[in-house]
Design a protein around this motif. Structure first.
Motif, PDB file in Angstrom:
ATOM      1  N   VAL A 810      -0.984 -10.555 -12.964  1.00 22.10           N
ATOM      2  CA  VAL A 810      -0.741 -10.913 -11.300  1.00 22.10           C
ATOM      3  C   VAL A 810      -1.682 -10.099 -10.546  1.00 22.10           C
ATOM      4  CG1 VAL A 810       0.996 -10.632  -9.525  1.00 22.10           C
ATOM      5  CG2 VAL A 810       1.545 -11.607 -11.787  1.00 22.10           C
ATOM      6  N   CYS A 811      -1.833  -8.745 -10.797  1.00 24.35           N
ATOM      7  CA  CYS A 811      -2.703  -7.918 -10.300  1.00 24.35           C
ATOM      8  C   CYS A 811      -4.330  -8.120 -10.220  1.00 24.35           C
ATOM      9  CB  CYS A 811      -2.685  -6.419 -10.770  1.00 24.35           C
ATOM     10  SG  CYS A 811      -1.345  -5.538 -10.420  1.00 24.35           S
ATOM     11  N   GLY A 812      -4.564  -9.006 -11.483  1.00 24.01           N
ATOM     12  CA  GLY A 812      -5.805  -9.395 -11.378  1.00 24.01           C
ATOM     13  C   GLY A 812      -6.153 -10.602 -10.692  1.00 24.01           C
ATOM     14  N   TYR A 818      -4.788  -8.824  -0.168  1.00 19.51           N
ATOM     15  CA  TYR A 818      -3.392  -8.519  -0.196  1.00 19.51           C
ATOM     16  C   TYR A 818      -3.320  -7.208  -1.253  1.00 19.51           C
ATOM     17  CZ  TYR A 818      -2.230 -12.763   1.844  1.00 19.51           C
ATOM     18  OH  TYR A 818      -2.097 -13.840   2.747  1.00 19.51           O
ATOM     19  N   VAL A 819      -4.442  -6.827  -1.736  1.00 18.88           N
ATOM     20  CA  VAL A 819      -4.305  -5.592  -2.557  1.00 18.88           C
ATOM     21  C   VAL A 819      -3.753  -4.369  -1.889  1.00 18.88           C
ATOM     22  CG1 VAL A 819      -5.413  -4.146  -4.222  1.00 18.88           C
ATOM     23  CG2 VAL A 819      -6.150  -6.432  -4.350  1.00 18.88           C
ATOM     24  N   GLU A 820      -4.567  -4.030  -0.820  1.00 15.91           N
ATOM     25  CA  GLU A 820      -4.112  -3.083   0.140  1.00 15.91           C
ATOM     26  C   GLU A 820      -2.648  -3.141   0.610  1.00 15.91           C
ATOM     27  OE1 GLU A 820      -5.752  -0.695   3.972  1.00 15.91           O
ATOM     28  OE2 GLU A 820      -7.002  -2.286   3.278  1.00 15.91           O
ATOM     29  N   LYS A 821      -2.408  -4.385   0.910  1.00 24.62           N
ATOM     30  CA  LYS A 821      -0.996  -4.234   1.740  1.00 24.62           C
ATOM     31  C   LYS A 821      -0.070  -3.996   0.402  1.00 24.62           C
ATOM     32  CE  LYS A 821      -2.155  -7.775   5.015  1.00 24.62           C
ATOM     33  NZ  LYS A 821      -1.769  -7.203   6.175  1.00 24.62           N
ATOM     34  N   LEU A 822      -0.313  -4.646  -0.706  1.00 26.02           N
ATOM     35  CA  LEU A 822       0.738  -4.392  -1.860  1.00 26.02           C
ATOM     36  C   LEU A 822       0.763  -2.890  -2.396  1.00 26.02           C
ATOM     37  CD1 LEU A 822       2.628  -5.334  -3.987  1.00 26.02           C
ATOM     38  CD2 LEU A 822       0.482  -6.052  -5.461  1.00 26.02           C
ATOM     39  N   LEU A 823      -0.514  -2.409  -2.105  1.00 24.03           N
ATOM     40  CA  LEU A 823      -0.590  -0.752  -2.607  1.00 24.03           C
ATOM     41  C   LEU A 823       0.348   0.148  -1.648  1.00 24.03           C
ATOM     42  CD1 LEU A 823      -1.755   0.675  -4.939  1.00 24.03           C
ATOM     43  CD2 LEU A 823      -3.696   1.261  -3.323  1.00 24.03           C
ATOM     44  N   GLY A 824       0.291  -0.348  -0.368  1.00 27.91           N
ATOM     45  CA  GLY A 824       0.918   0.488   0.740  1.00 27.91           C
ATOM     46  C   GLY A 824       2.412   0.106   0.644  1.00 27.91           C
ATOM     47  N   PHE A 825       2.790  -1.047   0.146  1.00 27.00           N
ATOM     48  CA  PHE A 825       4.268  -1.482   0.040  1.00 27.00           C
ATOM     49  C   PHE A 825       4.908  -0.659  -1.233  1.00 27.00           C
ATOM     50  CE2 PHE A 825       7.744  -4.032  -1.599  1.00 27.00           C
ATOM     51  CZ  PHE A 825       8.522  -4.000  -0.594  1.00 27.00           C
ATOM     52  N   MET A 840       5.259   2.350 -10.823  1.00 23.92           N
ATOM     53  CA  MET A 840       3.988   3.226 -11.164  1.00 23.92           C
ATOM     54  C   MET A 840       2.982   2.313 -12.055  1.00 23.92           C
ATOM     55  SD  MET A 840       5.301   7.163 -11.735  1.00 23.92           S
ATOM     56  CE  MET A 840       3.616   7.777 -12.129  1.00 23.92           C
ATOM     57  N   THR A 841       3.448   1.206 -12.594  1.00 18.17           N
ATOM     58  CA  THR A 841       2.693   0.354 -13.550  1.00 18.17           C
ATOM     59  C   THR A 841       2.100  -0.458 -12.557  1.00 18.17           C
ATOM     60  OG1 THR A 841       4.328   0.600 -15.073  1.00 18.17           O
ATOM     61  CG2 THR A 841       3.051  -1.410 -15.225  1.00 18.17           C
ATOM     62  N   TRP A 842       2.742  -1.027 -11.453  1.00 20.81           N
ATOM     63  CA  TRP A 842       1.914  -1.751 -10.472  1.00 20.81           C
ATOM     64  C   TRP A 842       0.797  -0.969  -9.975  1.00 20.81           C
ATOM     65  CZ3 TRP A 842       2.025  -6.643  -8.996  1.00 20.81           C
ATOM     66  CH2 TRP A 842       3.078  -7.419  -9.419  1.00 20.81           C
ATOM     67  N   ALA A 843       1.001   0.217  -9.539  1.00 20.42           N
ATOM     68  CA  ALA A 843       0.174   1.061  -8.843  1.00 20.42           C
ATOM     69  C   ALA A 843      -0.976   1.333  -9.802  1.00 20.42           C
ATOM     70  CB  ALA A 843       0.699   2.344  -8.605  1.00 20.42           C
ATOM     71  N   GLN A 844      -0.841   1.561 -11.060  1.00 18.18           N
ATOM     72  CA  GLN A 844      -1.799   1.694 -11.915  1.00 18.18           C
ATOM     73  C   GLN A 844      -2.917   0.615 -12.217  1.00 18.18           C
ATOM     74  OE1 GLN A 844      -0.518   2.741 -15.850  1.00 18.18           O
ATOM     75  NE2 GLN A 844      -2.518   3.635 -16.541  1.00 18.18           N
ATOM     76  N   ASN A 845      -2.069  -0.538 -12.387  1.00 19.02           N
ATOM     77  CA  ASN A 845      -3.042  -1.904 -12.547  1.00 19.02           C
ATOM     78  C   ASN A 845      -3.624  -2.110 -11.168  1.00 19.02           C
ATOM     79  OD1 ASN A 845      -2.382  -3.175 -15.233  1.00 19.02           O
ATOM     80  ND2 ASN A 845      -0.562  -2.187 -14.672  1.00 19.02           N
ATOM     81  N   LEU A 846      -3.307  -1.770  -9.998  1.00 18.24           N
ATOM     82  CA  LEU A 846      -4.072  -2.175  -8.875  1.00 18.24           C
ATOM     83  C   LEU A 846      -5.260  -1.476  -8.822  1.00 18.24           C
ATOM     84  CD1 LEU A 846      -1.027  -2.848  -6.178  1.00 18.24           C
ATOM     85  CD2 LEU A 846      -2.692  -4.549  -7.078  1.00 18.24           C
ATOM     86  N   LEU A 847      -4.959   0.053  -9.023  1.00 19.48           N
ATOM     87  CA  LEU A 847      -6.067   1.132  -9.005  1.00 19.48           C
ATOM     88  C   LEU A 847      -7.346   0.728  -9.974  1.00 19.48           C
ATOM     89  CD1 LEU A 847      -4.040   4.038  -7.910  1.00 19.48           C
ATOM     90  CD2 LEU A 847      -5.520   2.783  -6.360  1.00 19.48           C
ATOM     91  N   LYS A 853     -13.536  -1.948  -5.238  1.00 18.92           N
ATOM     92  CA  LYS A 853     -13.350  -2.581  -3.870  1.00 18.92           C
ATOM     93  C   LYS A 853     -12.677  -1.696  -3.031  1.00 18.92           C
ATOM     94  CE  LYS A 853     -13.226  -7.253  -6.152  1.00 18.92           C
ATOM     95  NZ  LYS A 853     -12.247  -8.294  -6.686  1.00 18.92           N
ATOM     96  N   LEU A 854     -11.696  -0.842  -3.629  1.00 18.52           N
ATOM     97  CA  LEU A 854     -11.020   0.109  -2.704  1.00 18.52           C
ATOM     98  C   LEU A 854     -11.870   1.296  -2.413  1.00 18.52           C
ATOM     99  CD1 LEU A 854      -7.644   0.009  -4.533  1.00 18.52           C
ATOM    100  CD2 LEU A 854      -8.136  -1.191  -2.334  1.00 18.52           C
ATOM    101  N   LYS A 855     -12.668   1.654  -3.316  1.00 16.94           N
ATOM    102  CA  LYS A 855     -13.778   2.711  -2.967  1.00 16.94           C
ATOM    103  C   LYS A 855     -14.558   2.619  -1.873  1.00 16.94           C
ATOM    104  CE  LYS A 855     -16.861   5.923  -5.284  1.00 16.94           C
ATOM    105  NZ  LYS A 855     -17.466   6.163  -6.517  1.00 16.94           N
ATOM    106  N   ASN A 856     -15.124   1.248  -1.741  1.00 14.86           N
ATOM    107  CA  ASN A 856     -15.797   0.787  -0.674  1.00 14.86           C
ATOM    108  C   ASN A 856     -15.343   0.933   0.857  1.00 14.86           C
ATOM    109  OD1 ASN A 856     -17.833   0.012  -2.561  1.00 14.86           O
ATOM    110  ND2 ASN A 856     -17.389  -1.891  -2.575  1.00 14.86           N
ATOM    111  N   ARG A 857     -13.863   0.917   0.745  1.00 16.98           N
ATOM    112  CA  ARG A 857     -12.944   0.877   2.018  1.00 16.98           C
ATOM    113  C   ARG A 857     -12.222   2.235   1.884  1.00 16.98           C
ATOM    114  NH1 ARG A 857      -9.262  -2.311   3.079  1.00 16.98           N
ATOM    115  NH2 ARG A 857      -9.970  -2.436   5.335  1.00 16.98           N
TER     116      ARG A 857
END
Length: 936
Positions: A810-812, A818-825, A840-847, A853-857
């Protein structure tokens, strides 16, 4: 929606004045703090300030017996009816006079309010459906002076009122025939407390001179006779007279001792007993001050089931006595200041004490002789604050002189940086090494070191691991430090002096002075290090901002000219912009690389300063000399927070250079500089009433100093503190901001549960369609639709229905937006949820999957990552302590499970061996049968 900050909590103040109350279960203390009410949960060790306020400081609070309602009254007699369940105001009422005490009856049907020399009985709100919540039932007159205290009998039939005229009055709550009122004397000073004995009319009265009187009543509560209603007799109709006469003859019974009324025999003795009025007799008199010292008794409380009397004195001593024998249980000193309020919880185990002068609140367990709760807030100006890098802690510094460690009686004074936990709202450590006002505080980048500057000529570094002062930085010549900054690495410490106009640089590692930067021609008002470069910005009253290069021999890199005296300077979080507040009320924005001004905001009119009581001009004229004294960038760097000597805090958009929102930090008229216009009602022929000194003391001694008196302060003066904002800081997560004000440390945060902010919403996005996607096991589509609708409960439901093994897939497949929104939630849910491994599994897979992509923002995503780090760090701290405490139990459980596993394996092995033996025996029997058949 981005700036929907609401008042969240009040830190730095635990008690000001008024009466303390325990909740119904006895696990929380309700304390008045200025014009607000704070609830301290003693079981969970947390504090909460209710989201309402009165127009002036609260003087008394009345709690209903079921704990659902509270009546809060301020200094002018304005009352607010509050629901403690919904935290909402239900009704406003004004008593028009200052109220001394308020008390609900034990059955919750009525409550008594005492003002001046009158006791007013009202019907309790909520018992009947009425338009007016406060309906007056009766008014009771008797005392000649102001009333001070109230108490009810356990069955709500009578109540007692104490007065300043040294008398105590017992009144009947109903129209009793044998008790209308009864006046008791026997005291030579103001009545502080009056208490009924359990299920009795017996009384205890306590006066200010330390005298206890025990009164015994000759009548029980059951002996009170209800007075007959004196209605006009009904005239009988013709034909009914004969029936009544026959009925009377039928009911009459002859006897020696009396006659029958309504068919029941009543003896002469019973008739005499019924006619007898309630009378009191003094059984004994006891004295607290047996040595003859002049120590006023200031507060008292009585627990009826345990017969425990608690008394507090002006010297900070309290006594515990068992009544009616007056046996002393404890006599302790908790402070050297006057105890203003005492309360006992329902079980009688915990006693709370409040000291108004020092702002102290203590809960004492008398059976184990230990503290349950011990807090002392800043009771004077709070000068500065700083957030820790993870946003969990706030450190504050001020110019108050506390008793060392809060409650000892050694009398050692110190000006203390205090560290507050933002989750619990309580102070957990106070450093007392400074000997003068603390002007500035800050955290290092690691978050485990606090640095503070003081007017005592020292800059000190404190370790949050061992709670000690491990570095002390001083200058070659004595200097008073008014500003402070620490660089991003935590190695360089700089402080500006307000008298020598110099900036001092020290090494955190060695504690040695590295350099003295000279060049400013006025006091250095503010310092700030760049977060990305080794550049120091210094702001001064000489109308310049200087940029010092720490790598190039500490030389001046740039000098930025200002239009007025510089008061505050701060860097944007990315280090690409500089904001400066000046004396003319402007905020200017500069590019630190090119030394050019990008824009400015004229904020003097937005500050909206009030006029003081002694001013002869309006607030509009007074605002011409006011300006912003504190600045802070938001976490994303798009807006700036500004505050000064006014009751408003402003948020400006930097790009548009316009005001976005104003926050009114206080509406308390007990502070000065709150009014806008001149009030002619406060003007007399002798001038303003504010200039007339009333000379009223605080109850410690004699109000009017006469020749020959032993106590009384001739220099005592009454003053009103001025409302102001001395420091502002945004939380690193961007979810909250804090301000040090005259009221205390105010925290405003985003209340996400009340904000509906849909994203890319159309007609197809409904809860039904989202749940349909869940039934079809289209997990990514369901998550996207839930985040479009943006309802917290629905998002959490969708997220927690995703199978654990499907999380990487799902994360992929999630879109980037929606990645940033999901990470904040996830960061928000992880803070309170018990599903730690799942989130924490959700957070680890998203990161891991979207890290590049998150590093660029990184600038925009930084608050979200800091919120995630804060949540994980909080759980880590809790679980690590729990695991360390149960380390040997965990080892034992692991060893036991291994042993059981080995035992189970051995049993399975024996079972397998048994099955093999059975198979072998079957084969041998079959072979023997075959041999027998062959032989035959």
């Amino acid at each position: 929606m981005k700036f929907a900050y609401r008042f969240s909590n009040l830190l730095g103040a635990v008690y000001r004045q008024g009466n303390l109350n325990f909740t119904r279960d006895g696990n929380a203390v309700i304390s008045p703090v200025g014009n607000r009410i704070s609830v301290f949960d003693l079981k969970n060790n947390t504090s909460e300030t209710l989201p309402f306020s009165t127009t002036k400081n609260v003087t008394c609070v009345g709690l209903s017996p079921d704990g659902s309602l509270a009546i809060v009254v301020d200094e002018d007699g304005a009352a607010v009816l509050v629901s403690l369940i919904t935290r909402a105001i239900l009704h406003h009422f004004h008593f028009h006079k200052p109220v001394s005490s308020i008390r609900f009856s034990p059955d919750g049907r009525k409550f008594i309010v005492t003002k001046e020399n009158v006791a007013l009985m009202y019907h309790a709100p909520g018992k009947k459906r009425e338009f007016n919540a406060f309906v007056l039932d009766k008014s009771y007159y008797g005392p000649y002076d102001e009333t001070t205290c109230i108490d009810w009998t356990d069955d709500s039939k009578c109540f007692v009122v104490g007065s300043k005229d040294m008398s105590t009055w017992v009144f009947g709550a109903e129209r009793w025939a044998n008790l209308i009122y009864y006046s008791l004397g026997g005291h030579k000073d103001i009545i502080v407390g009056c208490f009924f004995e359990k299920d009795s009319l017996d009384l205890y009265t306590v006066s200010q001179d330390g005298t206890l009187c025990v009164w015994e009543s000759d009548t029980e509560l059951d002996g009170l006779i209800l007075k007959k209603s004196q209605d006009k007799p009904k005239l009988p109709r013709q034909g009914e007279e004969e029936e009544e006469e026959e009925g009377e003859e039928r009911d009459k019974v002859e006897g020696e001792e009396g006659e029958v009324i309504r068919g029941k025999v009543e003896t002469a003795k019973e008739r005499e007993k019924k006619k007898k009025n309630v009378r009191y007799k003094m059984m004994s008199k006891h004295f607290f001050n047996k040595e003859g010292d002049f120590n006023n008794l200031t507060a008292a409380a009585y627990h009826k089931p345990n017969h425990i009397l608690v008394t507090g004195f002006a010297s900070g001593i309290f006594h515990l006595h068992e009544l009616p024998e007056f046996n002393l249980i404890h006599s302790l000193s908790i402070s050297d200041q006057r105890i203003a309020s005492v309360a006992i919880n329902s079980s009688g185990d915990w006693i709370s004490f409040g000291c108004s002068r020092m702002g102290q609140l203590l809960v004492w367990e008398w059976q184990s002789e230990s503290y349950v709760f011990k807090q002392q807030g800043h009771f004077n100006n709070m000068a500065s604050l700083a957030y820790s890098p993870d946003g969990q802690y706030i450190v504050t510094g001020g110019d108050d002189s506390k008793v060392k460690q809060g409650w000892e009686t050694s009398g050692l004074k110190g000006r203390c940086p205090a560290v507050w936990n933002t989750n619990t709202g309580l102070c957990f450590v106070t450093f007392t090494e400074h000997t003068s006002s603390v002007t500035n505080v800050t955290f290092t980048s690691s978050g485990f070191v606090i640095v503070s500057a003081s007017l005592d000529g020292t800059v000190r570094a404190f370790d949050l691991h061992r709670y000690r002062n491990f570095r002390t930085f001083t200058s070659p010549r004595p200097a008073q430090f008014s500003s402070l900054a620490v660089d991003a690495s935590g190695e360089l410490v700089s402080a500006g002096a307000q008298d020598s106009f110099e900036i001092f640089l020290w090494s955190m590692q060695t504690g040695r002075l590295l350099e003295v930067l000279a060049g400013h021609e006025g006091p250095v008002s503010c310092l700030c290090f760049s977060p990305v470069q080794s550049v120091l910005a210094s702001c001064s009253w000489d109308r310049t901002v200087r940029l010092w290069d720490m790598l190039d021999s500490w030389q001046t890199k740039e000098t930025l000219p200002l239009t007025s005296d510089g008061l505050a300077v701060t860097y944007r979080p990315d280090g690409q912009e500089l904001a400066v507040a000046t004396l003319n009320g402007e905020i200017s924005f500069w590019n630190p690389h090119t030394a050019t001004q990008n824009g400015s905001v004229a904020g003097r009119h937005d500050l909206q300063t009030g006029r003081k009581e002694t001013d002869k001009i309006t607030a509009k004229q007074s605002a011409k000399g006011k300006s912003f004294t504190s600045l802070c960038y938001s976490a994303d760097g798009e807006s700036v927070l500004a505050g000064g000597q006014a009751k408003f805090v402003c948020i400006y958009n930097i790009k548009e250079q316009m005001l976005i929102k104003k926050f009114e930090i206080s509406c308390n008229l007990s502070f000065d500089a709150m009014e806008e216009f001149l009030d002619r009602r406060k003007m007399t022929e002798f001038g303003s009433l504010a200039l007339v000194d009333e000379g009223a003391g605080d109850g410690d001694g004699v109000s009017v100093s006469l020749p020959g008196v032993r106590r009384g302060d001739m220099s005592s003066r009454h003053f009103k503190p001025e409302i102001r904002v001395s420091s502002l800081r945004f939380s690193p997560t961007g979810r909250s901001w804090a301000a040090t004000t005259t009221e205390g440390l105010l925290v405003y945060s985003l209340d996400g549960s009340l904000v509906f902010d849909p994203y890319d919403l159309d007609l197809d996005v409904t809860p039904a369609s989202i749940r349909k996607q869940l039934r079809l096991q289209e997990w990514a589509s369901a998550i996207v639709l839930a985040f479009r609708l943006n309802e917290k409960a629905l998002k959490q439901e969708v997220l927690e229905k995703v199978p654990h093994e499907q999380i990487p897939v799902v994360c992929g497949s999630l879109p980037d937006i929606y990645v940033e929104k999901l990470l904040g939630f996830i960061a928000t849910c992880l803070e309170k949820s018990g599903h730690l491994q799942f989130y924490m599994t959700w957070a680890q897979n998203l990161l891991m999957l979207h890290g590049q992509k998150l590093k660029n923002r990184s600038g925009a995503i930084l608050p979200t990552l800091q919120a995630l780090q804060k949540s994980i760090q909080r759980h880590f701290d809790d679980l690590s302590k729990l695991c360390d405490f149960n380390m040997y139990n965990i080892r034992y459980a692991v060893a036991l499970s291994k042993q059981r596993g080995l035992k189970r394996a051995a049993e399975e092995e024996t079972e397998d061996q048994g099955e093999e033996d059975e198979d072998l025996s079957e084969e041998m029997s079959e072979a023997s049968l075959e041999d027998a058949e062959m032989m035959l």
